[in-house]
Design an enzyme around this catalytic site. Structure first.
Site, PDB file in Angstrom:
ATOM      1  N   GLY A   1       0.789  -1.225   0.000  1.00 43.30           N
ATOM      2  CA  GLY A   1       0.000   0.000   0.000  1.00 43.30           C
ATOM      3  C   GLY A   1       0.815   1.265   0.000  1.00 43.30           C
TER       4      GLY A   1
ATOM      5  CE1 TYR B   1      -3.626  -4.344  -7.186  1.00 46.02           C
ATOM      6  CE2 TYR B   1      -2.354  -2.309  -7.051  1.00 46.02           C
ATOM      7  CZ  TYR B   1      -2.673  -3.547  -6.546  1.00 46.02           C
ATOM      8  OH  TYR B   1      -2.064  -3.998  -5.417  1.00 46.02           O
TER       9      TYR B   1
ATOM     10  NE  ARG C   1      -5.256   1.975  -9.790  1.00 43.11           N
ATOM     11  CZ  ARG C   1      -5.079   3.224  -9.421  1.00 43.11           C
ATOM     12  NH1 ARG C   1      -5.008   4.178 -10.320  1.00 43.11           N
ATOM     13  NH2 ARG C   1      -4.963   3.542  -8.165  1.00 43.11           N
TER      14      ARG C   1
ATOM     15  CB  CYS D   1     -22.742  -0.032 -24.189  1.00 39.62           C
ATOM     16  SG  CYS D   1     -22.333  -0.390 -25.883  1.00 39.62           S
TER      17      CYS D   1
ATOM     18  N   GLY E   1       3.262  -3.421  -3.967  1.00 37.65           N
ATOM     19  CA  GLY E   1       2.722  -3.721  -5.300  1.00 37.65           C
ATOM     20  C   GLY E   1       2.887  -2.493  -6.165  1.00 37.65           C
TER      21      GLY E   1
ATOM     22  CE1 TYR F   1     -10.401   0.023  -6.006  1.00 36.44           C
ATOM     23  CE2 TYR F   1      -8.597   0.197  -7.570  1.00 36.44           C
ATOM     24  CZ  TYR F   1      -9.355  -0.548  -6.698  1.00 36.44           C
ATOM     25  OH  TYR F   1      -9.035  -1.865  -6.507  1.00 36.44           O
TER      26      TYR F   1
END
Ligand SMILES: *Cc1c(COP(=O)(O)O)cnc(C)c1O
Length: 426
Positions: A239, A384, A312, A355, A275, A316
């Site tokens: 993180g 990601y 993403r 769509c 990551g 998010y």
């Protein structure tokens, strides 16, 4: 810092222009800089060099086996969350003793495979899971090591979907309950419960939550030791901030300054699971403008990548810097920030062809004037990005290109329509 730079108005990945790669592989495509991955890993290794540290790169950020192999060759271990990721690490030739396995729902088959592979630690998320691991290890007449994932109830102040260290999240057990788990299960003969795991979630951009979580964990280690338990390692999860906007997040060194003294005093091994701080700015998504369209007061740049390729922004509300691969001198961006106010820019919504109203990469974004055919680069897409891709709308998964100096390699080819239907039957 990463390997993507403008030279004479053209974007380069290391020493190759993005345009020259795209001329050969087409759009959309993910392009990664090998040396950015390796530099990030090296910086973390150096920041923690004075203590016994295992860096377990989080496979779910960017899991191409070619990249995993390069990281493994530099000494990286791996953080996995599924049997599929275990298989990827095996294919890449990773060192199994440096694999840690997290996840709240590990199946019997996944546990059996990980036991057979003799991974480093199972990161245990609940008593029920630990009971099951002990049972399977007994049946297989084997042993394993486990770390209990504790929930330090620290808020990294990030998006709720990627916050995993708060009390009400589904991950880990409360710090108060951890002592009881050790008392009930530590002495079982098959699974050695000898470490603690904390993972706050993703996106924190200050070191404070990490130090706070580690201090709480250190207290717990001392209490457990007072009760006669052996704690050999603390896994501080991942993180750590990644530079979605230039210069915005702490460096590996800055994290280490807060973390190393506490670990030294505790005299435990440290495990880290970075990551996106390794992968994010090592990759871009290159996409071509298909059409410019006016709608009311808005101007849309419709590109050939969609939310199935990079999820993403809708998932998010994540920010990605976007800029053309070729610009006039006055439009060369000095920073990758939200509102680069260069005179002559126009506001666009950058959207995909799918769509869904949520199929967007940026809204009201100031960009140099765009036209059909322009090549746009979506930055900081290495983590990601491809791993969250899907075949939604029957769109083939994108190729992945790895640049090393002035050479590039297609490390995953573009899926074909035949690939799409290959597992299906009429
Ligand atoms: C996703 C994840 C990581 C990596 O998180 P980043 O934000 O990419 O650094 C590390 N550990 C665990 C358990 C995870 O689930």
């Amino acid at each position: 810092m990463d390997g993507f730079k403008y030279k004479d108005g053209r974007l380069y990945a290391e020493d190759i222009s993005i345009q020259s790669i795209i001329d050969k592989v087409g759009t959309p495509a993910y392009i990664y800089c090998k040396n950015t991955f390796l530099d990030h890993l090296k910086k973390i290794q150096q920041a923690y060099s004075e203590i016994d540290t295992t860096i377990c790169y989080s496979v779910k950020a960017c899991g191409n086996i070619n990249i995993l192999r390069h990281l493994a060759q530099m000494g990286s271990g791996f953080d996995i969350v599924s049997g599929g990721e275990l298989f990827r690490v095996q294919q890449a030739g990773g060192d199994m003793s440096k694999v840690v396995y997290a996840g709240v729902g590990k199946t019997d088959a996944e546990i059996k495979n990980a036991l057979d592979a003799r991974i480093g630690y199972f990161n245990i998320e609940s008593e029920a899971e630990l009971e099951n691991l002990i049972k399977i290890a007994k049946e297989k007449n084997t042993t394993a090591k486990a770390a209990l994932r504790v929930n330090p109830d620290v808020d990294p102040k990030t998006h709720t979907f990627i916050t995993t260290g708060k009390k009400e999240s589904k991950f880990g057990v409360d710090i108060e309950r951890a002592q009881k788990v050790f008392a009930d299960y530590a002495d079982n003969g098959s699974v050695k419960l000898c470490a603690l795991h904390v993972h706050l979630g993703s996106g924190g951009n200050t070191i404070d939550p990490y130090v706070e979580a580690l201090e709480k964990t250190a207290n717990l280690v001392e209490k457990l030791r007072e009760n006669g338990h052996t704690i050999e390692a603390v896994d501080l999860g991942g993180g750590y901030g990644a530079d979605y906007e230039t210069g915005y997040s702490p460096s590996a060194k800055e994290y280490a300054v807060g973390i190393v003294p506490i670990i030294k005093k505790l005299d435990v091994k440290l495990i880290l699971e970075p990551g996106k701080s390794i992968a994010a700015n090592a990759g871009i998504l290159a996409t071509q403008v298909q059409y410019i369209k006016k709608g009311g007061t808005k101007e849309f740049a419709i590109v050939d990548a969609g939310m199935n390729d990079l999820l993403r922004p809708p998932l998010y509300d994540a920010f990605h810097f976007i800029w053309p691969a070729k610009v006039e001198k006055n439009f060369v961006p000095e920073k990758r920030t939200k509102d680069l106010d260069i005179s002559g820019c126009t506001k666009y919504d950058v959207v995909g062809p799918i769509c869904e109203g949520s199929d967007f990469f940026a809204k009201n974004r100031l960009l140099p004037p765009l036209k059909r055919g322009d090549l746009l680069c979506i930055f900081t897409a290495g983590a990601y990005g491809h791993t969250m891709g899907s075949n939604y709308n029957a769109r083939p998964m994108l190729p992945e290109i790895l640049v090393d100096g002035d050479k590039f390699q297609v490390i995953r080819r573009r899926q074909t329509y035949e690939d799409l239907v290959a597992p299906e039957q009429i």
